[in-house]
Design a protein around this motif. Sequence first.
Motif, PDB file in Angstrom:
ATOM      1  N   ARG A   6       1.659  -6.677  14.594  1.00 19.97           N
ATOM      2  CA  ARG A   6       1.492  -7.238  13.088  1.00 19.97           C
ATOM      3  C   ARG A   6       2.203  -5.765  12.180  1.00 19.97           C
ATOM      4  NH1 ARG A   6      -4.627  -7.799  12.097  1.00 19.97           N
ATOM      5  NH2 ARG A   6      -3.783  -7.873   9.982  1.00 19.97           N
ATOM      6  N   ALA A   7       2.534  -6.874  11.128  1.00 23.81           N
ATOM      7  CA  ALA A   7       3.299  -5.664  10.184  1.00 23.81           C
ATOM      8  C   ALA A   7       2.146  -4.935   9.581  1.00 23.81           C
ATOM      9  CB  ALA A   7       4.448  -6.383   9.206  1.00 23.81           C
ATOM     10  N   VAL A   8       2.241  -3.618   9.204  1.00 26.15           N
ATOM     11  CA  VAL A   8       1.404  -3.066   8.454  1.00 26.15           C
ATOM     12  C   VAL A   8       2.124  -2.275   7.082  1.00 26.15           C
ATOM     13  CG1 VAL A   8      -0.229  -1.075   8.586  1.00 26.15           C
ATOM     14  CG2 VAL A   8       0.381  -2.376  10.571  1.00 26.15           C
ATOM     15  N   SER A   9       1.494  -2.492   6.191  1.00 20.83           N
ATOM     16  CA  SER A   9       2.053  -2.031   4.932  1.00 20.83           C
ATOM     17  C   SER A   9       1.349  -0.935   4.140  1.00 20.83           C
ATOM     18  CB  SER A   9       2.331  -3.194   3.683  1.00 20.83           C
ATOM     19  OG  SER A   9       1.245  -3.698   3.530  1.00 20.83           O
ATOM     20  N   THR A  10       2.018  -0.022   3.604  1.00 21.08           N
ATOM     21  CA  THR A  10       1.114   1.031   2.885  1.00 21.08           C
ATOM     22  C   THR A  10       0.796   0.497   1.651  1.00 21.08           C
ATOM     23  OG1 THR A  10       2.619   2.674   3.963  1.00 21.08           O
ATOM     24  CG2 THR A  10       1.311   3.444   2.096  1.00 21.08           C
ATOM     25  N   SER A  13       3.606  -0.980  -3.113  1.00 20.97           N
ATOM     26  CA  SER A  13       4.891  -0.586  -2.763  1.00 20.97           C
ATOM     27  C   SER A  13       5.488   0.601  -3.399  1.00 20.97           C
ATOM     28  CB  SER A  13       5.919  -1.886  -3.119  1.00 20.97           C
ATOM     29  OG  SER A  13       7.275  -1.788  -2.779  1.00 20.97           O
ATOM     30  N   ARG A  87       4.347   6.651   6.169  1.00 19.31           N
ATOM     31  CA  ARG A  87       4.540   5.065   6.042  1.00 19.31           C
ATOM     32  C   ARG A  87       4.037   4.658   7.626  1.00 19.31           C
ATOM     33  NH1 ARG A  87       5.560   6.138   1.888  1.00 19.31           N
ATOM     34  NH2 ARG A  87       7.233   5.766   0.474  1.00 19.31           N
ATOM     35  N   HIS A  88       3.209   3.460   7.371  1.00 17.91           N
ATOM     36  CA  HIS A  88       2.715   2.985   8.665  1.00 17.91           C
ATOM     37  C   HIS A  88       3.812   2.194   9.383  1.00 17.91           C
ATOM     38  CE1 HIS A  88      -1.126   3.432   6.362  1.00 17.91           C
ATOM     39  NE2 HIS A  88      -1.826   3.134   7.322  1.00 17.91           N
ATOM     40  N   THR A  89       4.952   1.887   9.030  1.00 20.26           N
ATOM     41  CA  THR A  89       6.027   1.480   9.620  1.00 20.26           C
ATOM     42  C   THR A  89       6.764   2.475  10.373  1.00 20.26           C
ATOM     43  OG1 THR A  89       7.326   1.687   7.745  1.00 20.26           O
ATOM     44  CG2 THR A  89       6.240  -0.539   8.144  1.00 20.26           C
ATOM     45  N   GLN A  90       6.331   3.638  10.367  1.00 21.73           N
ATOM     46  CA  GLN A  90       7.215   4.673  10.942  1.00 21.73           C
ATOM     47  C   GLN A  90       6.188   5.252  12.180  1.00 21.73           C
ATOM     48  OE1 GLN A  90      10.648   5.319  10.441  1.00 21.73           O
ATOM     49  NE2 GLN A  90      10.295   3.451   9.154  1.00 21.73           N
TER      50      GLN A  90
END
Length: 351
Positions: A6-10, A13, A87-90
């Motif tokens: 699942r995509a996780v966003s901080t 934005s 960043r949670h995406t990293q």
Amino acid sequence: MEGRGRAVSTPASRPVTRRSKSYGRSYVEAPSYFWQTPGHLTVLKIPTSRGAAKSQIITNKVDPEHIALLVKNEWKLSYVTPLHGFRHTQLKSYSKHLSAFIVAEKQQGVAVEVGLEAGFKVTFTAVLGLAETDQDAETVFIQIQSRPVFAAAADAQKVVWRGWLTCVNGDPEYLRALPPDFVSLPLFCTSGPESLTALVKSWFERAFDCNFGALTLNSSTLNWLAALWTGCHPTCDIRYLKLAWSIPAQPPLDVSYTVNPHDAWQLWNTIHSEESSDDRIDIKEVQSFMNGLETHFFRHFKIYLSAGMLVKVSTALGSAQVDGKIKIGSSDYITTLLTLLTECALLKMLT
């Protein structure tokens, strides 16, 4: 352990700021005033009332495998200031950087107290679902594995360290006041050799311009936990209420006090009735509850517990110590515990 797909966003934005890195290190020219915004200084107030603990089936929104990693282990608490550029995406990139950093530090002679290792594998995983508000950042779990030098190639790597950063019901005014590009995960829980904990903290400080500090729990926090957990007894058998005091005597006196859970709940129910329409608990009710327990103890043993310091409280739901060690005994009330500990971390960070 792998994260879900699942995509996780901080939260919010926030623009990405590029920073120079070496094994995850980062360098900045000026200090970051992470709790301030122009013309505004966030001040957190200690709450005088809280919502009563409520049971929830947390596995309905959090992966049961992730919850199993948090429950039953003993964790050492720290607080950490907001992370710049996190960043949670990293998370996959952070796993590689931290692993390389540990290997590099070990090659430079830094002692790592887990024996002879051929290498380290670091895994960052987002624990989705623990966040309670839009301002809360998702919890991040970190696991370090290693394989001894003389282990067979087929032998599985052994987990040597675990830790996680979280924010549950963080103060909304404070979180909204954070400058862009900062993420607040103020509560840091660790389990494993102190040498590895120190390396992980060092990497975070270099990579995200943050600072760590020891998070101890004062007697007031332990009083709150004793009352909140006792209030859960009608819906979840707490099995026991164990309290420990340190009395300043010559020689020093350590007192352990185990209370029958039903007796403890009956005392609590005379102070905060189960039939009360208000589900909030006031600090005065907590103080009355603890005074009642101390008075009962004095009748039997003629020792004033109020002259000492409460240093530990435990039930089947969990335990907490004044030196900042906790254990989560049940996932059903994990939100109550993490909300209180998040508050403690934020307050400690800003004092």
